[in-house]
Design a protein around this motif. Structure first.
Motif, mmCIF file in Angstrom:
data_model
loop_
_atom_site.group_PDB
_atom_site.id
_atom_site.type_symbol
_atom_site.label_atom_id
_atom_site.label_comp_id
_atom_site.label_asym_id
_atom_site.label_seq_id
_atom_site.Cartn_x
_atom_site.Cartn_y
_atom_site.Cartn_z
ATOM 1 N N MET A 192 0.849 -1.184 0.000
ATOM 2 C CA MET A 192 0.000 0.000 0.000
ATOM 3 C C MET A 192 0.884 1.234 0.000
ATOM 4 O O MET A 192 2.040 1.194 0.425
ATOM 5 N N HIS A 193 0.328 2.340 -0.468
ATOM 6 C CA HIS A 193 1.077 3.581 -0.468
ATOM 7 C C HIS A 193 0.108 4.758 -0.424
ATOM 8 O O HIS A 193 -1.088 4.607 -0.699
ATOM 9 N N THR A 194 0.632 5.918 -0.078
ATOM 10 C CA THR A 194 -0.116 7.169 -0.164
ATOM 11 C C THR A 194 0.687 8.147 -1.010
ATOM 12 O O THR A 194 1.925 8.138 -0.995
ATOM 13 N N GLN A 195 -0.019 8.994 -1.751
ATOM 14 C CA GLN A 195 0.604 9.980 -2.620
ATOM 15 C C GLN A 195 0.287 11.378 -2.091
ATOM 16 O O GLN A 195 -0.843 11.665 -1.710
ATOM 17 N N ASP A 196 1.315 12.229 -2.100
ATOM 18 C CA ASP A 196 1.186 13.582 -1.562
ATOM 19 C C ASP A 196 1.738 14.570 -2.577
ATOM 20 O O ASP A 196 2.622 14.238 -3.378
ATOM 21 N N LEU A 197 1.206 15.786 -2.566
ATOM 22 C CA LEU A 197 1.729 16.881 -3.384
ATOM 23 C C LEU A 197 2.079 18.052 -2.466
ATOM 24 O O LEU A 197 1.247 18.470 -1.651
ATOM 25 N N SER A 198 3.298 18.567 -2.580
ATOM 26 C CA SER A 198 3.703 19.771 -1.848
ATOM 27 C C SER A 198 3.772 20.921 -2.848
ATOM 28 O O SER A 198 4.525 20.859 -3.821
ATOM 29 N N PHE A 199 2.973 21.966 -2.610
ATOM 30 C CA PHE A 199 2.809 23.065 -3.562
ATOM 31 C C PHE A 199 3.681 24.259 -3.180
ATOM 32 O O PHE A 199 3.854 24.578 -1.999
#
Length: 255
Positions: free
Chosen positions: A59-66
């Motif tokens: 499993m994994h989670t995806q993140d975006l840093s703006f």
């Protein structure tokens, strides 16, 4: 912005704690390891093979840093982007492991990552008497990945062996939609760091592994010809200087 900083600090503390634990474990002397290895070992010659195959699921989670540029549009809007929550995704990989020496392995694990990101766009210049204007977008991704890692293993204790990993992970997204508020570039590359344990079972090795993936490129598609007829949507892309992708991955290898 504060939530992104808090998440980054929390991830840093987790990495530091586990790195210290593994550091002292990896420095354990061979004599101490031999004392713990008095009982019968499963698969005692598994680590002597020049190469072997395996697979993994996880499993994994995806993140975006703006990173915003402070643009104020002609209509007086100034957009702020954030990812308020995380959705778990699924990943599956095929593994090729090459033995370099008794403590170092080269691992290549091509696979697929299925995931999504829920993004919120907020007009921070909304009137104090009105609720802020908020848009939302769910960005679904199907990544083809080809991680290349170096695996540094410590001494084996009975049927358990800790290890650290580091490497790079090129990724290519097969899922891109037109006319969304944001569109991500298809190609990206991650710097990866992780840790795990080899558990030697009678017929195979089970390796639970935690990996942190840090995007190296600006993943936003700034050239939005598909929004030429919809300038209000294009305002959101124009409000961003860049965005980087990050992932947290929990994987179970079977070797």
């Amino acid at each position: 912005m504060r939530s992104n900083v808090y998440r980054s600090m929390k991830q840093t503390r987790i990495i530091l704690i586990f790195s210290i634990i593994l550091f002292f474990g990896l420095l354990e002397s061979p004599l101490s390891a031999q004392r713990f290895n008095d009982r019968l070992q499963n698969r005692p010659y598994a680590d002597l093979r020049p190469w072997h195959l395996g697979f993994s699921v996880g499993m994994h989670t995806q993140d975006l840093s703006f990173t915003h540029n402070g643009l104020v549009t002609e209509g007086g809007r100034s957009w702020f982007m954030e990812q308020p929550s995380f959705a778990p995704g699924f990943c599956v990989n095929a593994l090729i492991d090459l033995r370099l020496n008794g403590f170092l392995n080269l691992r290549v694990s091509q696979g697929l990552y299925f995931g999504s990101r829920d993004i919120r766009f907020i007009d921070v210049n909304s009137s104090d008497n009105d609720d802020p204007l908020i848009y939302r977008q769910n960005i679904k991704s199907t990544y083809i990945v080809a991680p290349v890692d170096l695996k540094f293993s410590g001494q084996r204790y009975r049927n358990c062996r800790p290890y650290l990993t580091g490497g790079i992970m090129p990724a290519f997204d097969l899922t891109r939609k037109r006319n969304d508020y944001l569109r991500l570039n298809a190609a990206d590359c991650y710097l990866t760091a992780g840790f795990g344990f080899d558990f030697y079972l009678p017929y195979f090795k089970l390796n639970p592994e935690v990996k942190f993936c840090f995007g190296l490129t600006d993943i936003i598609d700034h050239k939005r010809q598909d929004l030429a007829d919809d300038p209000e949507k294009y305002e959101i892309t124009r409000s961003l200087r860049k965005a980087r992708s990050n992932m947290f991955v929990l994987t179970f290898y079977f070797e």
